[in-house]
Scaffold this motif. Sequence first.
Motif, mmCIF file in Angstrom:
data_model
loop_
_atom_site.group_PDB
_atom_site.id
_atom_site.type_symbol
_atom_site.label_atom_id
_atom_site.label_comp_id
_atom_site.label_asym_id
_atom_site.label_seq_id
_atom_site.Cartn_x
_atom_site.Cartn_y
_atom_site.Cartn_z
ATOM 1 N N PRO A 80 24.969 111.501 31.470
ATOM 2 C CA PRO A 80 24.471 110.155 31.807
ATOM 3 C C PRO A 80 25.429 109.068 31.324
ATOM 4 N N LYS A 81 25.625 108.047 32.151
ATOM 5 C CA LYS A 81 26.527 106.944 31.828
ATOM 6 C C LYS A 81 25.801 105.610 31.657
ATOM 7 N N TRP A 82 24.481 105.634 31.702
ATOM 8 C CA TRP A 82 23.691 104.418 31.590
ATOM 9 C C TRP A 82 22.625 104.613 30.524
ATOM 10 N N ALA A 83 22.014 103.530 30.088
ATOM 11 C CA ALA A 83 20.977 103.622 29.062
ATOM 12 C C ALA A 83 19.989 102.482 29.228
ATOM 13 N N SER A 84 18.767 102.708 28.765
ATOM 14 C CA SER A 84 17.789 101.634 28.626
ATOM 15 C C SER A 84 17.806 101.234 27.162
ATOM 16 N N ALA A 85 18.373 100.058 26.881
ATOM 17 C CA ALA A 85 18.618 99.664 25.500
ATOM 18 C C ALA A 85 17.331 99.415 24.728
ATOM 19 N N ASN A 86 16.286 98.958 25.395
ATOM 20 C CA ASN A 86 15.037 98.671 24.691
ATOM 21 C C ASN A 86 14.137 99.909 24.575
ATOM 22 N N ILE A 87 14.199 100.813 25.544
ATOM 23 C CA ILE A 87 13.409 102.040 25.474
ATOM 24 C C ILE A 87 14.105 103.071 24.599
ATOM 25 N N GLY A 88 15.453 103.115 24.672
ATOM 26 C CA GLY A 88 16.210 104.019 23.817
ATOM 27 C C GLY A 88 16.546 105.345 24.448
ATOM 28 N N VAL A 89 16.732 105.375 25.791
ATOM 29 C CA VAL A 89 17.040 106.628 26.480
ATOM 30 C C VAL A 89 18.329 106.482 27.282
ATOM 31 N N PHE A 90 18.987 107.620 27.520
ATOM 32 C CA PHE A 90 20.187 107.671 28.337
ATOM 33 C C PHE A 90 19.819 108.135 29.750
ATOM 34 N N LYS A 142 -0.746 96.396 16.940
ATOM 35 C CA LYS A 142 0.467 96.502 16.144
ATOM 36 C C LYS A 142 1.663 96.729 17.049
ATOM 37 N N ASN A 143 2.793 96.158 16.650
ATOM 38 C CA ASN A 143 4.024 96.364 17.408
ATOM 39 C C ASN A 143 4.513 97.791 17.204
ATOM 40 N N MET A 144 4.994 98.415 18.278
ATOM 41 C CA MET A 144 5.558 99.758 18.199
ATOM 42 C C MET A 144 7.067 99.635 18.270
ATOM 43 N N ASP A 145 7.664 98.906 17.328
ATOM 44 C CA ASP A 145 9.083 98.598 17.387
ATOM 45 C C ASP A 145 9.951 99.847 17.387
ATOM 46 N N LYS A 146 9.538 100.865 16.651
ATOM 47 C CA LYS A 146 10.414 102.025 16.525
ATOM 48 C C LYS A 146 10.720 102.650 17.866
ATOM 49 N N PHE A 147 9.690 102.794 18.707
ATOM 50 C CA PHE A 147 9.885 103.495 19.960
ATOM 51 C C PHE A 147 10.060 102.582 21.160
ATOM 52 N N PHE A 148 9.587 101.329 21.065
ATOM 53 C CA PHE A 148 9.607 100.477 22.240
ATOM 54 C C PHE A 148 10.481 99.261 22.088
ATOM 55 N N GLY A 149 11.095 99.050 20.938
ATOM 56 C CA GLY A 149 12.106 98.021 20.788
ATOM 57 C C GLY A 149 11.656 96.646 21.216
ATOM 58 N N SER A 150 10.522 96.144 20.729
ATOM 59 C CA SER A 150 9.986 94.874 21.213
ATOM 60 C C SER A 150 10.924 93.715 20.954
ATOM 61 N N ASP A 151 11.766 93.799 19.918
ATOM 62 C CA ASP A 151 12.688 92.706 19.639
ATOM 63 C C ASP A 151 13.625 92.472 20.808
ATOM 64 N N SER A 152 13.947 93.534 21.533
ATOM 65 C CA SER A 152 14.891 93.378 22.633
ATOM 66 C C SER A 152 14.313 92.533 23.754
ATOM 67 N N PHE A 153 12.971 92.490 23.881
ATOM 68 C CA PHE A 153 12.366 91.668 24.910
ATOM 69 C C PHE A 153 12.457 90.190 24.556
ATOM 70 N N LYS A 154 12.574 89.883 23.251
ATOM 71 C CA LYS A 154 12.556 88.506 22.814
ATOM 72 C C LYS A 154 13.938 87.872 22.816
ATOM 73 N N ARG A 155 14.978 88.735 22.917
ATOM 74 C CA ARG A 155 16.322 88.203 22.865
ATOM 75 C C ARG A 155 16.669 87.526 24.182
ATOM 76 N N THR A 156 17.341 86.424 24.102
ATOM 77 C CA THR A 156 17.829 85.741 25.294
ATOM 78 C C THR A 156 19.108 86.401 25.746
ATOM 79 N N GLU A 157 19.201 86.682 27.044
ATOM 80 C CA GLU A 157 20.404 87.295 27.557
ATOM 81 C C GLU A 157 21.571 86.319 27.483
ATOM 82 N N SER A 158 22.695 86.777 26.944
ATOM 83 C CA SER A 158 23.878 85.925 26.938
ATOM 84 C C SER A 158 24.556 85.992 28.290
ATOM 85 N N ILE A 159 25.091 84.864 28.733
ATOM 86 C CA ILE A 159 25.682 84.805 30.057
ATOM 87 C C ILE A 159 26.996 85.574 30.117
ATOM 88 N N GLY A 160 27.887 85.362 29.162
ATOM 89 C CA GLY A 160 29.149 86.090 29.163
ATOM 90 C C GLY A 160 30.058 85.646 30.293
#
Length: 338
Positions: A48-58, A160-178
Amino acid sequence: MVTDYPGVKMSNRYYEYRKPVQGNARKLKELLSKRENCVCADCGAPDPKWASANIGVFLCLKCSVVHTSLGTHISKVMSVTLDEWSDEEIDAMIEVGGNASANSIYEAYLPKGISKPKPDSSNEERTNFIRSKYELQEFLKPSLRMISSKSSFRCSDSGKNMDKFFGSDSFKRTESIGEFIGTLKVKVVRGINLAIRDFRSSDPYVILFLGEQKVHTKVIKSNLNPVWNEELKLSVARRCGALKLQVYDHDLFSADDIMGEAEVNLQLLVTAATELGDLGALPDMQFGKWSKSRENALLKDSTINVVGGKLKQEVHLQLQNVESGELELELEWIPLEQ
């Protein structure tokens, strides 16, 4: 259906733009080298060459396209080789542990008779499984099923937040334009049955927003079924967010009245543009599909197609927050070198 073209080479320019910093590249490579991460988490395709950064899978390419169509509030798709990963994104992947750990949660209650897709499964079978697994969360233990929002996932029975497995912080981050990687040409084709804002009609025009950019069409006088056929251009970054649009009624003597709004998810189009590389070398083909659902404004499925060496997408939208109105758009990707 997504089709792999092994002979197509990706432009080196994308590697130059998004080459990961050394430390994060090493951490990601180490995580990817684990046995359970050497195949796609959803269909088992190798390498696999792709990943879901907030879910944590390749993920493989075909499954990553489906994940992208779900929206970043559910799955934030990133390339293992092309994207620049932040420390926070790498740490979230490491904390989950990879495919085996995530699947032990997301597939904990996989019903008898329901089988995972295989590398050669149809796009329909693949899409149905991935939506059931992540969007509808049908295979989770019932008490762990989540109520989704644009900012986080929260546990339905405990709050309760399930941060370990679902990465809720990633939903709150603003995407940088780059850096910009291309141009989006939007043809605003026509409006259908738009709302009345004057005495018997309206004088509609359309505004498009992408990041800090804003462009608009001309005003068409006294017409609820206007035909613009007007082309507007916007610069696109790798993680650009949604294309937002609003329709207004022009008024000379007071503030313009809004006639509806909608959003277009561009991540599938951007994924196609970066993955396919030299479009002129490809035959006509369908890359993927943004499916109509209750979560978006689509009136019908919107496919991404290579046609005559150009990457195109037709979008038919139901305007939101208004009594009536539809809008037809045609999107075309223009590479930087053009």
